[in-house]
Design a protein around this motif. Structure first.
Motif, PDB file in Angstrom:
ATOM      1  N   GLU A   1      -4.657   5.572  11.683  1.00 21.43           N
ATOM      2  CA  GLU A   1      -4.062   4.286  11.727  1.00 21.43           C
ATOM      3  C   GLU A   1      -3.987   3.306  10.254  1.00 21.43           C
ATOM      4  N   THR A   2      -2.262   2.191  10.289  1.00 17.37           N
ATOM      5  CA  THR A   2      -2.906   1.510   9.703  1.00 17.37           C
ATOM      6  C   THR A   2      -2.684   0.206   9.773  1.00 17.37           C
ATOM      7  N   ASP A   3      -2.520  -1.249   9.559  1.00 20.48           N
ATOM      8  CA  ASP A   3      -3.131  -1.949   9.866  1.00 20.48           C
ATOM      9  C   ASP A   3      -1.075  -2.756   9.581  1.00 20.48           C
ATOM     10  N   GLU A   4      -0.754  -3.604  10.163  1.00 15.68           N
ATOM     11  CA  GLU A   4       0.648  -4.243   9.649  1.00 15.68           C
ATOM     12  C   GLU A   4       1.366  -4.273   8.503  1.00 15.68           C
ATOM     13  N   LYS A   5       0.258  -4.716   7.805  1.00 14.14           N
ATOM     14  CA  LYS A   5       0.972  -4.345   6.235  1.00 14.14           C
ATOM     15  C   LYS A   5       1.281  -2.977   5.415  1.00 14.14           C
ATOM     16  N   GLY A   6       0.703  -2.316   6.683  1.00  9.89           N
ATOM     17  CA  GLY A   6       0.361  -0.598   6.030  1.00  9.89           C
ATOM     18  C   GLY A   6      -1.278  -0.241   5.777  1.00  9.89           C
ATOM     19  N   PHE A   7      -2.196  -1.518   5.429  1.00  5.35           N
ATOM     20  CA  PHE A   7      -3.124  -0.725   4.678  1.00  5.35           C
ATOM     21  C   PHE A   7      -4.577   0.112   5.621  1.00  5.35           C
ATOM     22  N   VAL A   8      -4.751   0.696   5.324  1.00  5.25           N
ATOM     23  CA  VAL A   8      -5.472   1.855   5.836  1.00  5.25           C
ATOM     24  C   VAL A   8      -6.986   1.707   6.690  1.00  5.25           C
ATOM     25  N   LEU A   9      -6.989   1.263   8.323  1.00  6.99           N
ATOM     26  CA  LEU A   9      -7.854   0.777   8.982  1.00  6.99           C
ATOM     27  C   LEU A   9      -8.915   1.583   8.797  1.00  6.99           C
ATOM     28  N   THR A  10     -10.163   1.602   9.034  1.00  8.14           N
ATOM     29  CA  THR A  10     -11.419   1.860   8.530  1.00  8.14           C
ATOM     30  C   THR A  10     -13.052   1.859   9.234  1.00  8.14           C
ATOM     31  N   GLY A  11     -13.267   2.501   9.227  1.00  9.41           N
ATOM     32  CA  GLY A  11     -14.932   1.625   9.892  1.00  9.41           C
ATOM     33  C   GLY A  11     -14.799   1.337  11.419  1.00  9.41           C
TER      34      GLY A  11
ATOM     35  N   PRO B   1       1.037  -1.163  -0.160  1.00 13.22           N
ATOM     36  CA  PRO B   1       0.133   0.123   0.069  1.00 13.22           C
ATOM     37  C   PRO B   1       1.009   1.564  -0.138  1.00 13.22           C
ATOM     38  N   ASN B   2       0.230   1.994  -0.772  1.00 18.64           N
ATOM     39  CA  ASN B   2       1.246   3.903  -0.871  1.00 18.64           C
ATOM     40  C   ASN B   2       0.469   4.359  -0.177  1.00 18.64           C
ATOM     41  N   THR B   3       1.209   4.360   1.796  1.00 18.17           N
ATOM     42  CA  THR B   3       0.486   4.531   3.178  1.00 18.17           C
ATOM     43  C   THR B   3       1.350   5.408   4.122  1.00 18.17           C
ATOM     44  N   GLY B   4       2.943   5.281   3.365  1.00 19.21           N
ATOM     45  CA  GLY B   4       4.290   6.132   3.689  1.00 19.21           C
ATOM     46  C   GLY B   4       3.680   7.521   4.032  1.00 19.21           C
ATOM     47  N   TRP B   5       3.568   8.167   3.490  1.00 15.34           N
ATOM     48  CA  TRP B   5       2.773  10.026   3.419  1.00 15.34           C
ATOM     49  C   TRP B   5       1.426  10.340   4.191  1.00 15.34           C
ATOM     50  N   LEU B   6       0.785   9.046   4.714  1.00 20.32           N
ATOM     51  CA  LEU B   6       0.035   9.842   5.513  1.00 20.32           C
ATOM     52  C   LEU B   6       0.891  10.164   7.004  1.00 20.32           C
ATOM     53  N   SER B   7       1.398  10.127   7.344  1.00 19.78           N
ATOM     54  CA  SER B   7       2.329  10.946   8.634  1.00 19.78           C
ATOM     55  C   SER B   7       2.471  10.194  10.138  1.00 19.78           C
TER      56      SER B   7
ATOM     57  N   ASP C   1     -17.950   2.963   7.239  1.00 21.64           N
ATOM     58  CA  ASP C   1     -17.292   2.369   6.784  1.00 21.64           C
ATOM     59  C   ASP C   1     -15.988   2.612   5.885  1.00 21.64           C
ATOM     60  N   TYR C   2     -16.075   3.993   5.698  1.00 24.63           N
ATOM     61  CA  TYR C   2     -15.012   4.770   5.508  1.00 24.63           C
ATOM     62  C   TYR C   2     -13.929   6.020   5.826  1.00 24.63           C
ATOM     63  N   ALA C   3     -14.245   6.004   7.182  1.00 24.68           N
ATOM     64  CA  ALA C   3     -13.981   7.068   8.120  1.00 24.68           C
ATOM     65  C   ALA C   3     -13.207   6.355   8.953  1.00 24.68           C
ATOM     66  N   THR C   4     -11.453   7.391   8.880  1.00 23.30           N
ATOM     67  CA  THR C   4     -10.379   6.609   9.569  1.00 23.30           C
ATOM     68  C   THR C   4     -10.493   6.820  11.104  1.00 23.30           C
ATOM     69  N   THR C   5      -8.855   7.116  11.229  1.00 23.73           N
ATOM     70  CA  THR C   5      -9.123   7.078  12.746  1.00 23.73           C
ATOM     71  C   THR C   5      -8.660   8.781  12.651  1.00 23.73           C
ATOM     72  N   ALA C   6      -8.285   9.513  11.826  1.00 20.36           N
ATOM     73  CA  ALA C   6      -8.066  10.978  11.811  1.00 20.36           C
ATOM     74  C   ALA C   6      -9.964  11.386  11.321  1.00 20.36           C
ATOM     75  N   PRO C   7     -10.377  12.146  12.508  1.00 24.41           N
ATOM     76  CA  PRO C   7     -11.170  12.873  11.600  1.00 24.41           C
ATOM     77  C   PRO C   7     -11.356  13.850  10.393  1.00 24.41           C
ATOM     78  N   GLY C   8     -12.184  13.746   9.450  1.00 22.76           N
ATOM     79  CA  GLY C   8     -11.899  14.226   8.056  1.00 22.76           C
ATOM     80  C   GLY C   8     -11.109  13.606   7.461  1.00 22.76           C
ATOM     81  N   ILE C   9     -10.372  12.528   7.495  1.00 15.37           N
ATOM     82  CA  ILE C   9      -9.739  11.787   6.961  1.00 15.37           C
ATOM     83  C   ILE C   9     -10.243  10.109   6.123  1.00 15.37           C
TER      84      ILE C   9
END
Ligand SMILES: Cc1cc2nc3c(=O)[nH]c(=O)nc-3n(C[C@H](O)[C@H](O)[C@H](O)COP(=O)(O)OP(=O)(O)OC[C@H]3O[C@@H](n4cnc5c(N)ncnc54)[C@H](O)[C@@H]3O)c2cc1C
Length: 545
Positions: free
Chosen positions: A479-489, A469-475, A497-505
């Motif tokens: 939050e992501t899982d151990e492989k770097g995929f973004v956690l949602t819902g 996954p291309n998630t290095g830029w998320l600083s 379902d598509y909200a992440t741990t950061a409000p508005g992302i």
């Protein structure tokens, strides 16, 4: 197969309705061009809509100053092509063939008018898309790419143009026909990119070409967008369409080419509505045009490198480049649609041979390097299978290298059955590529199967072994899982379902943990998420003082 627009030759010519012309007159002004004067030159921004009232406008060959196309524009016709929607640069020289009177309307006023009058918008976009198709097919563009067969930088430019459906003409350095010899003599027989007769790009890069073509928008750091969509794959493009249609001010930032992974697939057969298949580039191109019609802008090739949160809750991203961080974009919400990218293999000389016989996608562009050679594809997934099928038309023979003992678990059964039945393809199970040979271009690989090793002569190796996954830029903001995929819902503790741990992302498509890695699901998620983003923007607007 579906294409990117109608055929200009067979399309019925319909003049604009009189009430549409009246509306254009109301936002524009009249202008006179004497015979022989340039109405719009190459390199000028497409910042005005030009409707011909009287006279004739012709397309001019920027290399010879002769008329380029037999057809010209007369009364009731209008100039322009699809780049107008995104405020790109004009890359056709347009000249008044006789004394000519036109109505010129500023681009922003025209887009506003088009958004209010859908019939006018449909008419104009249909013609614009057909013109782009014509230019793309004619291959007589002012943009000339010379030496992609020799030079990796020029090849990167060619890939960028091709994947973004920008018309260009390509010349191999060893071509002996009169036209190639003439064009090569313009630039001293060196690999190069030239734009018209006078502009040669030194050290060409996709970014330099994009700047010239107006694709790399001037970033206005003062403005805060409603939504920043990071990534222009199917998920990002779908979100761009829905955001535009819901009146959300959105900007898509794309690192490489609109289309994402799908843009590297020459034939998507399982997307609803296209029974004979559609290339990923054409599919996403249609979405991009649709999004631009609704006012969503695209900027490319620019990579988001980091993101931070402002005190007022908005997010600001920093783009790649050498402007010391001054290229910053801010938005009240961010959609992560950055998908995944192919993994590399730990092979010696891999980096030197990337683009010189080692490829990560299999489109028409790469297929041309397979003529007169066997091709080797590494991978057991659908993308490797599709690549092998596609390349078997161009290559002498295709070797599919698979680590496991079967394709059953990793590939759709219709595809593995076709591969197994195809005499032009050999599947090597329990195998891996252990070495690359060749100095300036790949010449052979070593294939290891069980305990034995053999050399296969090839000038084209395709590595398709899964993706990260291309998630290095998320600083670390979401939050992501151990492989770097973004956690949602639920996995991110959110009801949405598509909200992440950061409000508005928000996150959609392949980059999202546990998503189905398919075009249709990426498009579905990109479409659905927009209503949630709309709610978020609405709530945050109400809460702000
Ligand atoms: C060869 C191939 C064939 C396929 N065939 C099929 C098929 O037939 N049917 C099917 O359903 N699926 C197919 N797939 C899978 C499908 O293409 C993906 O599931 C889909 O493209 C995912 O879309 P996405 O928008 O989530 O991500 P992606 O397509 O990965 O797009 C992400 C985009 O984000 C950009 N990006 C990444 N990082 C940044 C950054 N930091 N800043 C800016 N931009 C960034 C990337 O350049 C890319 O364009 C295929 C995939 C491949 C590779």
């Amino acid at each position: 197969m579906e294409t990117l627009g109608q055929d200009l030759e067979t399309m019925r010519r319909v003049p604009l309705a009189q009430d549409h012309v009246d509306a254009i007159c109301a936002i524009g002004g009249e202008k006179f061009y004497p015979a022989g004067s340039i109405v719009m030159d190459m390199g000028e921004p497409l910042d005005r809509f030009v409707y011909v009232v009287e006279g004739e406008v012709e397309v001019v060959d920027p290399y010879t100053d002769e008329r380029l196309l037999p057809a010209s524009l007369g009364p009731t016709q209008f100039m322009g092509e699809i780049g107008f929607l995104n405020g790109a640069t004009n890359y056709l020289r347009m000249r008044a063939a006789v004394d000519t009177r036109v109505i010129e309307a500023p681009r922003t006023a025209m887009l506003d008018l088009m958004s209010r009058v859908p019939e006018l918008s449909d008419h104009i976009i249909t013609v614009f898309a057909a013109r782009r198709r014509k230019q793309y097919e004619l291959k007589n563009s002012a943009v000339k790419v010379i030496g992609a067969d020799r030079n990796a930088a020029v090849q990167a430019v060619e890939r960028f143009l091709s994947r973004n459906r920008i018309p260009f003409q390509s010349y191999d350095m060893d071509g002996r026909d009169a036209e190639t010899v003439q064009v090569c003599s313009l630039i001293g027989h060196e690999p190069a990119v030239i734009l018209g007769r006078d502009t040669k790009l030194d050290d060409p890069t996709p970014r330099k070409v994009a700047q010239y073509l107006g694709l790399d928008l001037d970033i206005c750091s003062q403005r805060t967008y409603d939504l920043l969509i990071v990534g222009g794959g199917p998920a990002g493009v779908a979100a761009a369409v829905y955001a535009g249609s819901e009146g959300i001010q959105a900007l898509v930032v794309e690192d490489t080419a609109v289309g994402g992974q799908a843009g590297t697939s020459s034939r998507i057969e399982n997307y609803m509505g296209f029974p004979t298949g559609i290339s990923g580039t054409d599919l996403t191109w249609r979405g991009q045009v649709q999004a631009m019609k609704f006012g969503t802008r695209f900027v490319m090739p620019r990579r988001v490198e980091s993101v931070s949160r402002r005190e007022d809750g908005a997010y600001c991203v920093t783009l790649d480049g050498d402007n010391n961080g001054s290229d910053e974009l801010c938005a009240r919400a961010v959609l992560v649609a950055t998908g995944v990218q192919y993994r590399r293999l730990p092979l010696d000389h891999l980096e030197e041979l990337e683009g010189a016989g080692v490829f990560y996608s299999a489109t028409e562009m790469e297929a041309r390097f397979c003529a007169r050679t066997d091709a080797v594809v590494i991978g057991g997934g659908n993308s490797a299978g599709q690549a092998a099928m596609f390349l078997s038309r161009a290559a002498g023979h295709v070797h599919l290298v698979v680590r496991g003992s079967s394709l059953a678990a990793s590939m759709s059964s219709y595809l593995s059955q076709r591969l197994e039945a195809d005499p032009r393809i050999t599947i090597h199970y329990h195998s891996e590529v252990t070495a690359l040979h060749g100095d300036t271009w790949l010449e052979a690989i070593t294939l290891k199967t069980h305990q034995s090793e053999r050399r296969i002569d090839t000038r084209a190796l395709f590595i398709m072994i899964g993706a990260a996954p291309n998630t290095g830029w998320l600083s670390g903001l979401a939050e992501t899982d151990e492989k770097g995929f973004v956690l949602t819902g639920a996995a991110a503790g959110q009801a949405d379902d598509y909200a992440t741990t950061a409000p508005g992302i928000f996150a959609v498509g392949d980059v999202r943990a546990h998503s189905v890695k398919r075009v249709a699901s990426a498009v579905g998620e990109g479409s659905v998420v927009v209503s949630r983003i709309w709610q978020y923007l609405d709530e945050s607007r109400r809460q702000s003082p």
